[in-house]
Design a protein around this motif. Sequence first.
Motif, PDB file in Angstrom:
ATOM      1  N   PRO A   1      -9.855  -7.457 -11.265  1.00  0.00           N
ATOM      2  CA  PRO A   1      -9.318  -7.863 -12.565  1.00  0.00           C
ATOM      3  C   PRO A   1      -9.169  -9.370 -12.712  1.00  0.00           C
ATOM      4  N   THR A   2      -9.337  -9.823 -13.936  1.00  0.00           N
ATOM      5  CA  THR A   2      -9.151 -11.237 -14.260  1.00  0.00           C
ATOM      6  C   THR A   2      -7.673 -11.600 -14.252  1.00  0.00           C
TER       7      THR A   2
ATOM      8  N   ILE B   1      13.843   0.603 -21.175  1.00  0.00           N
ATOM      9  CA  ILE B   1      12.547  -0.066 -21.274  1.00  0.00           C
ATOM     10  C   ILE B   1      11.745   0.214 -20.012  1.00  0.00           C
ATOM     11  N   TYR B   2      10.520   0.638 -20.195  1.00  0.00           N
ATOM     12  CA  TYR B   2       9.630   0.925 -19.073  1.00  0.00           C
ATOM     13  C   TYR B   2       8.882  -0.350 -18.685  1.00  0.00           C
ATOM     14  N   ILE B   3       9.033  -0.767 -17.440  1.00  0.00           N
ATOM     15  CA  ILE B   3       8.280  -1.910 -16.916  1.00  0.00           C
ATOM     16  C   ILE B   3       7.021  -1.338 -16.267  1.00  0.00           C
ATOM     17  N   ASP B   4       5.931  -1.385 -17.005  1.00  0.00           N
ATOM     18  CA  ASP B   4       4.700  -0.684 -16.626  1.00  0.00           C
ATOM     19  C   ASP B   4       3.739  -1.618 -15.900  1.00  0.00           C
ATOM     20  N   PHE B   5       3.497  -1.315 -14.621  1.00  0.00           N
ATOM     21  CA  PHE B   5       2.517  -2.070 -13.841  1.00  0.00           C
ATOM     22  C   PHE B   5       1.283  -1.216 -13.552  1.00  0.00           C
ATOM     23  N   LEU B   6       1.265   0.022 -14.041  1.00  0.00           N
ATOM     24  CA  LEU B   6       0.192   0.954 -13.721  1.00  0.00           C
ATOM     25  C   LEU B   6      -1.033   0.801 -14.617  1.00  0.00           C
ATOM     26  N   GLN B   7      -0.966  -0.115 -15.594  1.00  0.00           N
ATOM     27  CA  GLN B   7      -2.126  -0.383 -16.439  1.00  0.00           C
ATOM     28  C   GLN B   7      -3.225  -1.118 -15.678  1.00  0.00           C
ATOM     29  N   ASN B   8      -2.923  -1.478 -14.440  1.00  0.00           N
ATOM     30  CA  ASN B   8      -3.844  -2.306 -13.658  1.00  0.00           C
ATOM     31  C   ASN B   8      -4.766  -1.454 -12.796  1.00  0.00           C
ATOM     32  N   SER B   9      -5.685  -0.773 -13.475  1.00  0.00           N
ATOM     33  CA  SER B   9      -6.695   0.055 -12.818  1.00  0.00           C
ATOM     34  C   SER B   9      -7.999  -0.083 -13.590  1.00  0.00           C
ATOM     35  N   GLN B  10      -9.118   0.073 -12.912  1.00  0.00           N
ATOM     36  CA  GLN B  10     -10.409  -0.020 -13.588  1.00  0.00           C
ATOM     37  C   GLN B  10     -10.492   1.034 -14.686  1.00  0.00           C
TER      38      GLN B  10
ATOM     39  N   GLY C   1     -10.160 -12.840 -10.879  1.00  0.00           N
ATOM     40  CA  GLY C   1     -11.156 -11.931 -10.304  1.00  0.00           C
ATOM     41  C   GLY C   1     -11.281 -12.028  -8.792  1.00  0.00           C
ATOM     42  N   LYS C   2     -10.168 -12.400  -8.131  1.00  0.00           N
ATOM     43  CA  LYS C   2     -10.230 -12.620  -6.677  1.00  0.00           C
ATOM     44  C   LYS C   2      -9.758 -11.423  -5.856  1.00  0.00           C
ATOM     45  N   TYR C   3      -9.087 -10.472  -6.503  1.00  0.00           N
ATOM     46  CA  TYR C   3      -8.470  -9.368  -5.771  1.00  0.00           C
ATOM     47  C   TYR C   3      -8.868  -8.019  -6.375  1.00  0.00           C
ATOM     48  N   PRO C   4      -8.918  -6.982  -5.558  1.00  0.00           N
ATOM     49  CA  PRO C   4      -9.175  -5.647  -6.102  1.00  0.00           C
ATOM     50  C   PRO C   4      -7.966  -5.147  -6.892  1.00  0.00           C
ATOM     51  N   TYR C   5      -8.218  -4.147  -7.722  1.00  0.00           N
ATOM     52  CA  TYR C   5      -7.153  -3.601  -8.559  1.00  0.00           C
ATOM     53  C   TYR C   5      -5.954  -3.125  -7.744  1.00  0.00           C
ATOM     54  N   GLU C   6      -6.210  -2.524  -6.601  1.00  0.00           N
ATOM     55  CA  GLU C   6      -5.115  -1.999  -5.784  1.00  0.00           C
ATOM     56  C   GLU C   6      -4.153  -3.105  -5.376  1.00  0.00           C
ATOM     57  N   THR C   7      -4.696  -4.250  -4.997  1.00  0.00           N
ATOM     58  CA  THR C   7      -3.864  -5.391  -4.612  1.00  0.00           C
ATOM     59  C   THR C   7      -3.071  -5.901  -5.809  1.00  0.00           C
ATOM     60  N   ALA C   8      -3.736  -6.005  -6.959  1.00  0.00           N
ATOM     61  CA  ALA C   8      -3.052  -6.447  -8.181  1.00  0.00           C
ATOM     62  C   ALA C   8      -1.920  -5.496  -8.546  1.00  0.00           C
ATOM     63  N   ARG C   9      -2.204  -4.197  -8.450  1.00  0.00           N
ATOM     64  CA  ARG C   9      -1.197  -3.186  -8.823  1.00  0.00           C
ATOM     65  C   ARG C   9      -0.005  -3.229  -7.863  1.00  0.00           C
TER      66      ARG C   9
END
Length: 286
Positions: A113-114, A206-215, A167-175
């Motif tokens: 991800p960017t 309020i939901y703090i959503d970090f799960l949007q970070n997937s391909q 774009g330096k890390y895979p989605y799993e790392t970002a998530r």
Amino acid sequence: HLSKVFWPKNKVTKRALLEYYHAMAPVILPYLSNRPLSLKRNPDGIETKGFFQKDAGKNFPSWIKTVPFEAASTGKQVHYTLCNDKATLLYLANLGCIEMNPWNSTYKKPGKPTYLIIDIDPSEKNTFDQVVETVQATAQVLDKAGATFYCKTSGASGMHVYVPLGGKYPYETARDFGKIIATEVQQLLPATTSLERSLAKRGNKIYIDFLQNSQGQTVASAYSVRPSIQPQVSAPVLIKEVKKGLHPAQFTIFNMAERVAALGDIFYMALGKGNNILQCLKHLGH
């Protein structure tokens, strides 16, 4: 059908939507270019449910660029639309794509991800001042991490915080990084925020959503129009503007061009070099 009313309450037509995207194309296209899109179509306006279209299909004109990816849910090949020019942007808007929903990564680096997105998603019982408070807490955590970040209204009821990754890390790392940030924010505001995805379990928090970070996951892009009760725009805001009284209804298709003319594109660095996650984690004590 340019006279078709898309926003009945305000009597705003499809023509106004196309005029907005025509005027704002140079600003919005960098956030769409080379990113597969999930097309959310409301061809009869905002008061209809609309539908999602991922595959461009055979009816799209040949000059529109598409890129094939295998759908994770079905295993079938999907030809995703790329919006790399004004003509495509206007074609999509004319189909009733009020909002533009790009991937967090480009098709060239689909698994990296960017940027990381923290989606501040309120329940119907939360005020927007509480959303603002949550963004301020997120900024506090990211400042502690030494991370650069950029904020925008969602154009609906919440806000988005973007953390550039280049774009330096895979989605799993970002998530995983997003989960650490979200957890620290929730600890700062335990009475009003939650990491619980289920609305039934979350209650009026309020939901703090970090799960949007997937391909394949998408979020409305910066400067995208949203099918809200009025033609609101997902508007980049300066962190000093994120204070009590801010509201997404302030930003519409009728004033965004003027705002950009005055401030420039204050969000462009979200597409930039990116943060060093390891350094950020050290600053956070992880």
